[in-house]
Design a protein around this motif. Sequence first.
Motif, PDB file in Angstrom:
ATOM      1  N   UNK A  73       0.835  -1.200   0.000  1.00 27.19           N
ATOM      2  CA  UNK A  73       0.000   0.000   0.000  1.00 27.19           C
ATOM      3  C   UNK A  73       0.874   1.256   0.000  1.00 27.19           C
ATOM      4  N   UNK A  74       1.944   1.252   0.795  1.00 26.05           N
ATOM      5  CA  UNK A  74       2.841   2.400   0.851  1.00 26.05           C
ATOM      6  C   UNK A  74       3.434   2.662  -0.529  1.00 26.05           C
ATOM      7  N   UNK A  75       3.883   1.605  -1.219  1.00 23.66           N
ATOM      8  CA  UNK A  75       4.461   1.751  -2.546  1.00 23.66           C
ATOM      9  C   UNK A  75       3.428   2.289  -3.538  1.00 23.66           C
ATOM     10  N   UNK A  76       2.193   1.805  -3.438  1.00 28.56           N
ATOM     11  CA  UNK A  76       1.122   2.273  -4.320  1.00 28.56           C
ATOM     12  C   UNK A  76       0.863   3.773  -4.125  1.00 28.56           C
ATOM     13  N   UNK A  77       0.761   4.191  -2.877  1.00 23.36           N
ATOM     14  CA  UNK A  77       0.497   5.605  -2.584  1.00 23.36           C
ATOM     15  C   UNK A  77       1.687   6.467  -3.003  1.00 23.36           C
ATOM     16  N   UNK A  78       2.905   5.971  -2.757  1.00 20.23           N
ATOM     17  CA  UNK A  78       4.087   6.748  -3.136  1.00 20.23           C
ATOM     18  C   UNK A  78       4.157   6.898  -4.658  1.00 20.23           C
ATOM     19  N   UNK A  79       3.772   5.863  -5.402  1.00 19.69           N
ATOM     20  CA  UNK A  79       3.756   5.938  -6.861  1.00 19.69           C
ATOM     21  C   UNK A  79       2.738   6.973  -7.336  1.00 19.69           C
ATOM     22  N   UNK A  80       1.545   6.981  -6.718  1.00 16.27           N
ATOM     23  CA  UNK A  80       0.531   7.979  -7.070  1.00 16.27           C
ATOM     24  C   UNK A  80       1.009   9.388  -6.742  1.00 16.27           C
ATOM     25  N   UNK A  81       1.652   9.552  -5.607  1.00 16.78           N
ATOM     26  CA  UNK A  81       2.170  10.863  -5.223  1.00 16.78           C
ATOM     27  C   UNK A  81       3.256  11.316  -6.194  1.00 16.78           C
ATOM     28  N   UNK A  82       4.119  10.400  -6.591  1.00 16.34           N
ATOM     29  CA  UNK A  82       5.171  10.748  -7.548  1.00 16.34           C
ATOM     30  C   UNK A  82       4.569  11.229  -8.865  1.00 16.34           C
ATOM     31  N   UNK A  83       3.489  10.600  -9.309  1.00 18.96           N
ATOM     32  CA  UNK A  83       2.839  11.019 -10.555  1.00 18.96           C
ATOM     33  C   UNK A  83       2.302  12.445 -10.436  1.00 18.96           C
ATOM     34  N   UNK A  84       1.710  12.766  -9.300  1.00 13.07           N
ATOM     35  CA  UNK A  84       1.196  14.126  -9.084  1.00 13.07           C
ATOM     36  C   UNK A  84       2.348  15.124  -9.055  1.00 13.07           C
ATOM     37  N   UNK A  85       3.421  14.787  -8.369  1.00 13.49           N
ATOM     38  CA  UNK A  85       4.571  15.689  -8.296  1.00 13.49           C
ATOM     39  C   UNK A  85       5.230  15.868  -9.661  1.00 13.49           C
ATOM     40  N   UNK A  86       5.310  14.783 -10.439  1.00 14.47           N
ATOM     41  CA  UNK A  86       5.900  14.878 -11.781  1.00 14.47           C
ATOM     42  C   UNK A  86       5.081  15.775 -12.695  1.00 14.47           C
ATOM     43  N   UNK A  87       3.780  15.798 -12.491  1.00 20.06           N
ATOM     44  CA  UNK A  87       2.926  16.678 -13.288  1.00 20.06           C
ATOM     45  C   UNK A  87       3.257  18.144 -13.005  1.00 20.06           C
ATOM     46  N   UNK A  88       3.756  18.428 -11.802  1.00 17.69           N
ATOM     47  CA  UNK A  88       4.098  19.798 -11.425  1.00 17.69           C
ATOM     48  C   UNK A  88       5.550  20.144 -11.767  1.00 17.69           C
ATOM     49  N   UNK A  89       6.427  19.133 -11.754  1.00 18.97           N
ATOM     50  CA  UNK A  89       7.837  19.388 -12.014  1.00 18.97           C
ATOM     51  C   UNK A  89       8.505  18.136 -12.566  1.00 18.97           C
ATOM     52  N   UNK A  90       9.168  18.244 -13.707  1.00 11.29           N
ATOM     53  CA  UNK A  90       9.845  17.073 -14.273  1.00 11.29           C
ATOM     54  C   UNK A  90      11.109  16.679 -13.513  1.00 11.29           C
ATOM     55  N   UNK A  91      11.489  17.452 -12.531  1.00 15.93           N
ATOM     56  CA  UNK A  91      12.731  17.174 -11.791  1.00 15.93           C
ATOM     57  C   UNK A  91      12.507  16.272 -10.576  1.00 15.93           C
ATOM     58  N   UNK A  92      11.322  15.748 -10.406  1.00 12.36           N
ATOM     59  CA  UNK A  92      11.016  14.884  -9.265  1.00 12.36           C
ATOM     60  C   UNK A  92      11.388  13.448  -9.608  1.00 12.36           C
ATOM     61  N   UNK A  93      12.008  12.759  -8.672  1.00 13.76           N
ATOM     62  CA  UNK A  93      12.255  11.331  -8.849  1.00 13.76           C
ATOM     63  C   UNK A  93      12.207  10.661  -7.488  1.00 13.76           C
ATOM     64  N   UNK A  94      11.866   9.373  -7.500  1.00 12.68           N
ATOM     65  CA  UNK A  94      11.830   8.625  -6.250  1.00 12.68           C
ATOM     66  C   UNK A  94      13.249   8.311  -5.821  1.00 12.68           C
ATOM     67  N   UNK A  95      13.541   8.572  -4.581  1.00 13.03           N
ATOM     68  CA  UNK A  95      14.892   8.334  -4.051  1.00 13.03           C
ATOM     69  C   UNK A  95      14.887   7.264  -2.982  1.00 13.03           C
ATOM     70  N   UNK A  96      13.853   6.447  -2.952  1.00 11.07           N
ATOM     71  CA  UNK A  96      13.768   5.409  -1.942  1.00 11.07           C
ATOM     72  C   UNK A  96      12.445   5.508  -1.194  1.00 11.07           C
ATOM     73  N   UNK A  97      12.315   4.676  -0.202  1.00 12.84           N
ATOM     74  CA  UNK A  97      11.091   4.594   0.574  1.00 12.84           C
ATOM     75  C   UNK A  97      10.798   5.922   1.265  1.00 12.84           C
ATOM     76  N   UNK A  98       9.719   6.570   0.846  1.00 11.44           N
ATOM     77  CA  UNK A  98       9.297   7.822   1.468  1.00 11.44           C
ATOM     78  C   UNK A  98      10.130   9.038   1.111  1.00 11.44           C
ATOM     79  N   UNK A  99      10.989   8.899   0.089  1.00 10.73           N
ATOM     80  CA  UNK A  99      11.849  10.022  -0.274  1.00 10.73           C
ATOM     81  C   UNK A  99      11.734  10.319  -1.763  1.00 10.73           C
ATOM     82  N   UNK A 100      11.805  11.614  -2.093  1.00 12.77           N
ATOM     83  CA  UNK A 100      11.759  12.058  -3.492  1.00 12.77           C
ATOM     84  C   UNK A 100      12.962  12.910  -3.775  1.00 12.77           C
TER      85      UNK A 100
END
Length: 103
Positions: A76-103
């Motif tokens: 569930x945590x991974x699913x939510x983090x993936x959804x959050x990353x998609x929202x952040x990427x829509x705002x800025x192309x410089x966002x990337x996942x850097x591990x559990x709970x980190x961008x």
Amino acid sequence: MLSFSPGARERWSEPDPPVPPDPPRPAIVVRGEGKRALVAAASEAARAREIEVGMRAADARAQLPGLREWEWSPALYDEVQTELAAVLLAASPRVSRAGLGAF
């Protein structure tokens, strides 16, 4: 001459002020089982009552009866983090996942 029905004055009076919401109940996320279960995350309301991340879940329950709790779910945590990353990427192309709970 205008006339009003009984009670009309009450209907046009100022509305009651809004009722403030109930304060949030303290909550934790528990990781592990039995006596080895630990508090993996604690809400602000729980931390305000001295519930700390890393303490034994049994101690947290004893310290604060009525504590809400959820079981840790990596999927569930991974699913939510993936959804959050998609929202952040829509705002800025410089966002990337850097591990559990980190961008």
